[in-house]
Design an enzyme around this catalytic site. Sequence first.
Site, PDB file in Angstrom:
ATOM      1  N   GLY A  34       8.980   1.580   7.580  1.00  0.00           N
ATOM      2  CA  GLY A  34       8.615   0.154   7.002  1.00  0.00           C
ATOM      3  C   GLY A  34       7.734   0.395   5.865  1.00  0.00           C
ATOM      4  O   GLY A  34       7.087   1.664   4.844  1.00  0.00           O
ATOM      5  N   ASP A  51       3.808  13.081  13.377  1.00  0.00           N
ATOM      6  CA  ASP A  51       3.847  13.315  11.837  1.00  0.00           C
ATOM      7  C   ASP A  51       2.277  12.879  11.619  1.00  0.00           C
ATOM      8  O   ASP A  51       2.272  12.402  10.558  1.00  0.00           O
ATOM      9  CB  ASP A  51       4.606  11.808  11.096  1.00  0.00           C
ATOM     10  N   LYS A  56       1.222  -3.658   8.668  1.00  0.00           N
ATOM     11  CA  LYS A  56       2.312  -2.385   8.756  1.00  0.00           C
ATOM     12  C   LYS A  56       4.009  -3.557   9.065  1.00  0.00           C
ATOM     13  O   LYS A  56       3.624  -3.966  10.419  1.00  0.00           O
ATOM     14  CB  LYS A  56       2.679  -1.607   9.945  1.00  0.00           C
ATOM     15  N   ALA A  89       9.251   6.155   5.849  1.00  0.00           N
ATOM     16  CA  ALA A  89      10.195   6.350   5.653  1.00  0.00           C
ATOM     17  C   ALA A  89      11.076   5.266   7.244  1.00  0.00           C
ATOM     18  O   ALA A  89      12.149   5.061   6.995  1.00  0.00           O
ATOM     19  CB  ALA A  89      10.543   7.580   7.031  1.00  0.00           C
ATOM     20  N   ILE A 122       0.698  -1.855  -0.014  1.00  0.00           N
ATOM     21  CA  ILE A 122      -0.021   0.171   0.299  1.00  0.00           C
ATOM     22  C   ILE A 122       0.708   0.984   0.396  1.00  0.00           C
ATOM     23  O   ILE A 122       0.728   2.349  -0.596  1.00  0.00           O
ATOM     24  CB  ILE A 122      -1.066   0.370   1.401  1.00  0.00           C
ATOM     25  N   GLY A 123       1.615   1.145   1.315  1.00  0.00           N
ATOM     26  CA  GLY A 123       2.727   2.343   0.739  1.00  0.00           C
ATOM     27  C   GLY A 123       3.801   2.109   1.655  1.00  0.00           C
ATOM     28  O   GLY A 123       4.199   1.151   2.648  1.00  0.00           O
TER      29      GLY A 123
END
Lengths: 389, 322
Positions: free
Chosen positions: B39, B161, B57, B37, B33-34
Amino acid sequence: MPYWYYDKKDLLNTPSFRDGILNEAENRYRKEGARFIIDTGSKMDLGYNTVATGVVYFHRFYMFHSFRTFPRYITACCCLFLAGKVEETPKKCKDIIKVAKSLLTEQKFGIFGEDPKEEVMTLERILLQTIKFDLQVEHPYGYLLKYAKCLKGDKAKLQKMVQMAWTFVNDSLCTTLCLQWEPEVIAVALMFLAGKLSKFDVVDWNGRIPKHNAWWDMFVEDITMELLEDICHQVLDLYSPQTQQTGSDSPPNQPPAKQPKNEKKPSVTPPTSASPIAVVSKPVLTPIKNGADIKIEPPKVDMRFSYPAYPPLYPPMYNAPPPAIPAPRLPIPPGPPIIPYSEPPPANRFPPVNVPPPNYYAGMPARPLPPRGPIPPGPPPPRPYYPPP
Amino acid sequence: MSSSSTSPPSLNSIGDVNALFQTAKKYEELNVIGTGAYGTVYKARDLHNGGQIVAMKKVKVALTEDGIPLSTLREIALLRQLEAYRHPNIVRLLDVCHGGQSLERDQQLVLFLVFEHVEQDLESYLKRAPGPLSENRIRSMSYDILSGVDFLHSHRIVHRDLKPHNLLVTSSGRVKLADFGLAKTYDTEMKLTSVVVTLWYRPPEVLLGVSYNTAVDVWSSGCVLAQLHTRAPLLAGSCDSEQLHCIFRLIGRPAKHEWPQNVSIVVDSFPDYPPQDLADILPRVHPQALDLIKGMLVFDPAKRLTALDCLEHPYFTDHAPH
């Protein structure tokens, strides 16, 4: 989210039981493991919270694994090690092992093998996976103090009662109560027991409203007398010599089904082992180190021998002598064969946690708790219910 | 029952421990998915739950001499504990597992945090929006974001963040916060990728390298709230110093006495920008919304609104979005 509370029938049909270990023996292993965590933790000056967290990990672990696969003293060390980190009171693995070695007989310590630290460290990951990284555990201690603050009456007697209840909570770690009831419920029950035994009759309390029949109605709804008595008995049974008679010193390497002689005649006398760990025939009353800011001290030792002197509050439930033949086993549900290290059942085996922590945001409806199995012989107790704040 | 008639094994003798705890058995990875920075996040199928789609994740944790670091355990314990509240504006954490040590003696452990899968994030939601969002939608999304931030802050978690990329938008238009609570775990390991971290939502105290607290999240939320109105970033700097210029061009260069001490950059290195009127930059925006955002984009963290202040702002209370 994992759900950590079990019915009585689940507690009988455990991985160890399915692995050929009798319930009585398993209870003894659980008690010895818990006891060992308490002793090791106390010796290392770990606080009561860390010790209790370690014991809860231990009990949860053996709802997914057999005592035959994972020796209890290694698991116990690992649970204490992990609890130390989670509760921010870390102890080095090698130091825990050092204390363990001092508490165990040479023979018992032998199970740790050539590289004890590696054994414990390897188990850490298995333990974490088994308890599903659900690391934060609540204990009855805080609730005891919270409830005590609301009770009215003679200060000295109240203090004495809380001290006694505190000891009962310590000792309850040696039972599977933490797998059956939320800490709030255990705190209520053991405070109730301490009140009875110390003759502290709670007649009034802060925050009382007319619909309250007992002080605990203020904190947990729908606690029945049957439920309280059942919990009290589970703790009182620890002090009865009969509960310490069954089970061999360590899980047999062969399932007892193949060695019926082992189980047919349980010894009548408690085991007389040289190990301090195995000596469980005296009341298991060791205070766990108190928190610095808590004034209530653990009970003095002279209290311990007074318990058996009290007549039972009601007919004891299961203190009959062990049967001459193995008790009939629960039917084993058909399913895949039991493999050591099997993956724990999926998390959805149990309904999600139903007791939300104190509500952070308003408007969250308090959900009813599922009914639990009946406590013989009475009707099933309604599940306690936590009112929204 | 007789399948386990072996003697109690030494754990070390069981070479298969890792294999038995492989997450691959429970989750089937579908696609990436993405890549952040720290993982990678995979879309995966939960094989034990009827093929439910989840977001997995992957976090690599460096093992210490005494196993899994305390800070990581604390953070996971807290995430698990938060989960019990089932806050509507926090992404559900469904499971935590590990993939074992990737290599024997390799001193790192791969953790998998399994979250509910939400189809889109706010970034793509705003990109795909055919036109401006309705006033009510903006208000309800703003409230969702601030509720989630306030919830984290009340549990002593600083997100650090916040940005549209890790704000998730459900099919019913609710916003959920994701990607928080592992700051210390991230700090103890090397960055996995060289992905450039966006600066657009960074508050001045972070850019200046001074100490910071929960107020950082209020600043970031303020930037996001403004973006809900315009669907474009409010402060789009391309490097640390340019980001500061962007900020000061908007809110004005702070007075000398407001400038934090122990900062290598001096206040005079910036032109004396006068503060702008937010209404000029965010035209046709509700005056109460402007007032709220203005209160969130204050240079001094101590003078910034808190998340709770924001939730009690007339922009919300006068309209009762919920």
